[in-house]
Each structure stands twice: as structure tokens, then as C-alpha cells.
Design a protein around this motif. Structure first.
Motif, PDB file in Angstrom:
ATOM      1  N   PRO A 154       0.687  -1.073  -0.075  1.00  0.00           N
ATOM      2  CA  PRO A 154      -0.130   0.031   0.116  1.00  0.00           C
ATOM      3  C   PRO A 154       0.891   1.140  -0.012  1.00  0.00           C
ATOM      4  O   PRO A 154       1.843   1.162   0.650  1.00  0.00           O
ATOM      5  CB  PRO A 154      -0.762  -0.005   1.226  1.00  0.00           C
ATOM      6  CG  PRO A 154      -0.645  -1.457   1.723  1.00  0.00           C
ATOM      7  CD  PRO A 154       0.632  -2.112   1.295  1.00  0.00           C
ATOM      8  N   VAL A 155       0.409   2.342  -0.928  1.00  0.00           N
ATOM      9  CA  VAL A 155       1.335   3.534  -0.867  1.00  0.00           C
ATOM     10  C   VAL A 155       0.249   4.474  -0.077  1.00  0.00           C
ATOM     11  O   VAL A 155      -0.474   4.735  -0.558  1.00  0.00           O
ATOM     12  CB  VAL A 155       1.589   4.177  -2.376  1.00  0.00           C
ATOM     13  CG1 VAL A 155       2.666   5.215  -2.263  1.00  0.00           C
ATOM     14  CG2 VAL A 155       2.501   2.744  -3.132  1.00  0.00           C
ATOM     15  N   LEU A 156       0.709   5.098   0.861  1.00  0.00           N
ATOM     16  CA  LEU A 156       0.226   6.046   1.730  1.00  0.00           C
ATOM     17  C   LEU A 156       0.759   7.324   1.366  1.00  0.00           C
ATOM     18  O   LEU A 156       1.986   7.702   1.728  1.00  0.00           O
ATOM     19  CB  LEU A 156       0.293   5.832   3.376  1.00  0.00           C
ATOM     20  CG  LEU A 156       0.254   4.317   3.773  1.00  0.00           C
ATOM     21  CD1 LEU A 156       0.238   4.293   5.074  1.00  0.00           C
ATOM     22  CD2 LEU A 156      -0.907   3.578   3.217  1.00  0.00           C
ATOM     23  N   ILE A 157      -0.203   8.260   0.663  1.00  0.00           N
ATOM     24  CA  ILE A 157       0.355   9.384   0.176  1.00  0.00           C
ATOM     25  C   ILE A 157      -0.358  10.444   0.882  1.00  0.00           C
ATOM     26  O   ILE A 157      -1.843  10.526   0.964  1.00  0.00           O
ATOM     27  CB  ILE A 157       0.148   9.488  -1.439  1.00  0.00           C
ATOM     28  CG1 ILE A 157       0.727   8.411  -2.081  1.00  0.00           C
ATOM     29  CG2 ILE A 157       0.577  10.853  -1.811  1.00  0.00           C
ATOM     30  CD1 ILE A 157       0.088   8.026  -3.312  1.00  0.00           C
ATOM     31  N   GLY A 158       0.164  11.443   1.550  1.00  0.00           N
ATOM     32  CA  GLY A 158      -0.762  12.829   2.102  1.00  0.00           C
ATOM     33  C   GLY A 158       0.011  13.154   3.138  1.00  0.00           C
ATOM     34  O   GLY A 158       1.455  13.160   3.363  1.00  0.00           O
ATOM     35  N   THR A 159      -0.541  13.900   4.041  1.00  0.00           N
ATOM     36  CA  THR A 159       0.046  14.632   5.309  1.00  0.00           C
ATOM     37  C   THR A 159       0.354  13.566   6.217  1.00  0.00           C
ATOM     38  O   THR A 159      -0.121  12.307   6.373  1.00  0.00           O
ATOM     39  CB  THR A 159      -0.766  15.416   5.758  1.00  0.00           C
ATOM     40  OG1 THR A 159      -2.144  14.928   6.181  1.00  0.00           O
ATOM     41  CG2 THR A 159      -1.418  16.690   5.015  1.00  0.00           C
TER      42      THR A 159
END
Ligand code: FMN
Length: 442
Positions: free
Chosen positions: A373-378
């Protein structure tokens, strides 16, 4: 009841690329560093220790992949985990720059006798004052066998039979010095009591060994055992032996199935609950805003060469995908290579694996970070997801796959770690000096 706290590991290789194909092209990768030099590894170690990671996890394979088009050309051309330097050589370098960080090293059982493996790992455990883990593998790729002069690769089940005997012999050797065997009495001149150092006499199906272990007991006695087998035999081996198990699942549904399956297997071997940590792979791309994080992510993806991606996937699964059209769908089948990672592609689009995935899509998903899983964000976005995987997916921790180094780890430590701590989901100090103590910390 207080919420479970996470464990963290940084997942890298002693090479130019680690697990994100094209990483070396990224303008933010290795600024001012070269992967083959001590200052890079010491900085990586210090950064992970600043972030209170349990360990750095150094993955490895033993030769360039040669499955794609029956050649290693594309592997070399696109730096598909190539070059990769020997992993145990950097352990003392990282250990010298850190005090608490564990160092997990991948060593294949296939071409090294258990006697020599024990000696190497005991030496590293001494040099690191008890911070070494061994990721136990058995060489799944034909290229590794070719390079070591074997025409045919031993099939998976036999590799596990051999590994069962391997690990038992290693444990006999590690346990052969009684804790009080070393007397070191200068007066009498007796260094160690031979009656407390057993001579191992092993005559098994795969190995023979007669002699005493050459190292005195190291701080952890044995290295911490790590494993990432994902076939049924692999899961059993891990459930019986490992202290931490690594798995890659694209979503929480597959994590749940995996966690439930593993729980049963651990119980089958009569090991107490909690004695095996379940660590999932994730990749994170953090920034102050979602837009900025998305832009960073797109830059990472733009560095991936499609042919290199297909070559990597071919190497890991032992199937030559050059024989398929890029727009053909990948079928769910048993692969000679890493079964568990293959499933991360099959289930990449939906948890039931019903939505077809083409070769092109699979390669691009895989080359980004092995289907994690690629977790993108703040930082808040990322911690929301990590908490979800811990609470719903059974994660005891995460291995963070590199996207560009050392930057991705610096950013994680500076932004995500404080958010995890603010929510009470992460340690604020190490439990003790050894890796085993830190891994067992609740
Ligand atoms: C997250 C993860 C990391 C792995 N890292 C390595 C590695 O660094 N070197 C290696 O030879 N195998 C590695 N493997 C492969 C497995 O440990 C195992 O040998 C392989 O999956 C074949 O066994 P299996 O069919 O039971 O999965 C990894 C697998 C996973 C899931």
C-alpha cells in the motif's frame, strides 16, 4: 485498554535502488551520498535511530535477475536491484554509528553451510552488542542458482525441508556454549570450561557437522529470526521459527485473512500469542499538503522504466513476462518465485482478485514498491491509515520501503513519527539495548 503501539523498520538494500525501480533517477535520491560508502549507511542508521525504529531491514538477493528474455541485460540496464553489494559488510558500520537500532540482514541458507552462517551471525551480534536479526531465505531466483553453478533450482518444498534442518542445526550450535562456559581466569590460565561447550555431531539428511561453535555466546545468544515466506510451507516455517514475519498485502481484507491464518499456525506450534510480530510492508510519501505529496508521488512513478519494471517482476516471480503482451491479463497461478508478493499484484485492484490486472499495470504497481500500500498525504493522513492497518488488519508494525534515500526516512522521522507519538501509537524511548527487547516491547 491502551491501544497497540507500532514497530517500525526501514526496508533497504545495499544497492543503488532498493525496492523502488528507477529510484536512482529521482533528483531527490542520495543527494551528497553514494550507496557504497560508510557515511551513507551511518547517516541512514542514525536517521532511523532518531526515529526510534526497531531496525533497518537489509534485503538481498545473490545475483542479477535473468528471467526476463532469458537474460540479465534489462536488470543491468535499468538498475533492477542491481548493483547490489553484500549485505553483512555494512552491519558493523551501521552498528558503530548507532546504539539501539537493530540491523536485520538477509542471508540465504542455500550456498553457505550452517556452521559458517552461525559464526558470521554470532560475530555480527557481538559487534553490534546484540542488535542483529537474520532474515532467513533460501534463494528463490534461478539467477542465484545459475551463479552458484547449479543447473536446477531445488523446488520450494524441498528448500523448506532443507531449511528446517538448517535452522535446527544453527540453533544447536548457538546453544552449545553454556552461559557460564567462559571463565577467563587469568590466574589458572583457563579461558573456557570445555565441559560446558558441547561438541556438535550432526548427521542429517542435508548436512553433516562435527565440531564446536567457534564463537562464545553473543549478547542475544542467537540473532532475532525474521522470515517472509508466504506459501503454506513458508507460513509454517515462519510460524514455527520467526520472531517477526514480513508480509505484503495491498489492502486490509487480505491482511485480515493473513493475520487469522498466521494466528492458527502460531498456535499449532504452541507458541504464545504475541511472540511473533506481524510486520506489513508500506510505502509512504509525506508532505505538508496533499497536493505536494501527490506531486512527489508522481515524480517517483515517472522515474520507473516500464521494461525494467517488467524485468523485475519476471525476476521475483520466476516467470518471463516478455512472452506476454503488455495488455494481457496476469493470471492467478502458483509461481516458482515469491508467491506472496505475486498475490499482492493479483489483489492490487480489489480484495477478491476479480478485477483483471494487465502485465503493464502489474509491472508498474510492482516496480513502485512490490505491491505495498502506498500512503500518500500529510502526516495525519498517513497515521490514519497506519492505525487502520493496526486495528483492523492485525499489524504489529510496518516495514517502510524506500522511495528515495535518505530523504524518505528523514521525512518520515521528522513528520510521521511525532504524529504517531502524539496519538500514543509509538514508543518515545527504546525498551533496551538489544533488538529482541525492542521488538517485544508493547
Ligand atoms: C516482504 C518480503 C521480503 C522479502 N525479502 C527477501 C529478500 O530480501 N531476499 C530473498 O531472497 N527473499 C526475500 N523474500 C522472499 C521470501 O522470504 C521467500 O524466500 C520466498 O517468498 C519464497 O518462499 P515462499 O514461496 O514461501 O514465499 C521476501 C519476501 C517478502 C514477502
Amino acid at each position: 485498554m491502551s491501544k497497540k503501539k507500532t514497530h517500525l523498520l526501514g526496508f533497504v538494500q545495499h544497492g543503488v535502488n532498493s525496492h523502488a525501480t528507477g529510484m536512482w533517477r529521482n533528483p531527490t535520491d542520495k543527494i551528497g551520498y553514494h550507496f557504497s560508502r560508510p557515511d551513507y549507511w551511518q547517516h541512514m542508521g542514525r536517521t532511523m535511530e532518531r526515529g526510534l525504529f526497531d531496525a533497518m531491514f537489509i534485503a538481498d538477493e545473490l545475483a542479477p535477475y535473468n528471467t526476463y528474455e532469458g537474460s540479465s541485460d534489462a536488470t543491468v540496464k535499468y538498475a533492477v536491484q542491481c548493483p547490489t553489494h553484500e549485505p553483512s559488510t555494512i552491519v558493523p558500520i551501521i552498528a558503530a554509528a548507532t546504539k539501539n537500532l537493530g540491523i536485520g540482514v538477509t542471508m540465504s541458507t542455500m550456498f553457505v553451510h550452517p556452521y559458517s552462517m552461525c559464526r558470521l551471525l554470532s560475530s555480527l551480534d557481538h559487534l553490534s552488542a546484540g542488535r542483529v536479526a537474520w532474515n532467513i531465505v533460501s534463494s528463490y531466483s534461478q539467477s542465484e542458482w545459475d551463479a552458484h553453478g547449479h543447473e536446477n533450482m531445488t523446488p520450494r518444498n524441498e528448500r523448506y525441508d532443507r531449511m528446517d534442518e538448517y535452522i535446527k542445526l544453527c540453533c544447536e550450535l548457538w546453544d552449545s556454549w553454556e552461559p557460564d562456559a567462559v571463565i577467563a581466569d587469568k590466574e589458572s590460565g583457563v579461558y573456557a570450561d570445555p565441559s560446558k561447550v558441547k561438541v556438535i555431531d550432526h548427521n542429517g539428511k542435508f548436512f553433516k557437522c562435527k565440531g564446536r561453535h567457534f564463537c562464545e555466546p553473543s549478547p542475544q545468544g542467537r540473532p532475532v529470526f525474521w522470515q517472509a515466506g508466504s506459501s503454506p510451507r513458508g507460513r509454517d516455517f515462519a510460524a514455527e521459527n520467526a520472531e517477526a514475519i514480513f508480509a505484503v498485502h495491498p489492502g486490509v481484507e487480505r491482511m485480515q485473512e493473513y493475520a487469522a491464518d498466521l494466528k492458527q499456525r502460531v498456535a499449532k506450534f504452541e507458541r504464545p500469542e504475541g511472540s511473533v510480530k506481524l510486520i506489513y510492508g508500506i510505502q509512504t510519501v509525506v508532505a505538508a499538503t496533499r497536493e505536494e505529496a501527490q506531486a512527489k508521488y508522481e515524480r517517483i512513478v515517472s522515474c520507473i522504466p516500464l521494461e525494467g519494471a517488467v524485468a523485475w517482476m519476471s525476476g521475483h516471480f520466476g516467470l518471463d513476462f516478455s512472452k506476454m503482451d503488455l495488455d494481457e491479463n496476469v493470471k492467478n497461478l502458483e509461481v516458482p518465485g515469491i508467491q506472496g508478493l505475486f498475490e499482492s499484484i493479483i489483489y492490487a485492484k480489489d480484495p477478491k482478485g476479480e478485477l483483471p490486472v494487465t502485465v503493464r499495470e502489474a509491472a508498474m504497481i510492482y516496480a513502485q514498491g512490490m505491491g505495498m500500500p502506498v500512503l500518500i498525504g500529510t502526516a495525519e493522513d498517513i497515521v490514519d491509515k497506519m492505525e487502520f492497518f493496526m486495528d483492523e488488519g492485525g499489524a504489529d508494525g510496518f516495514m517502510l520501503a524506500a522511495t528515495y534515500t535518505p530523504g524518505c526516512f528523514e521525512e518520515f522521522v521528522d513528520h510521521v513519527v511525532p504524529e504517531l507519538q502524539r496519538r500514543g501509537r509509538y514508543r518515545t524511548s527504546y525498551a533496551g539495548p538489544t533488538l529482541r527487547e525492542n521488538l517485544l516491547q508493547d
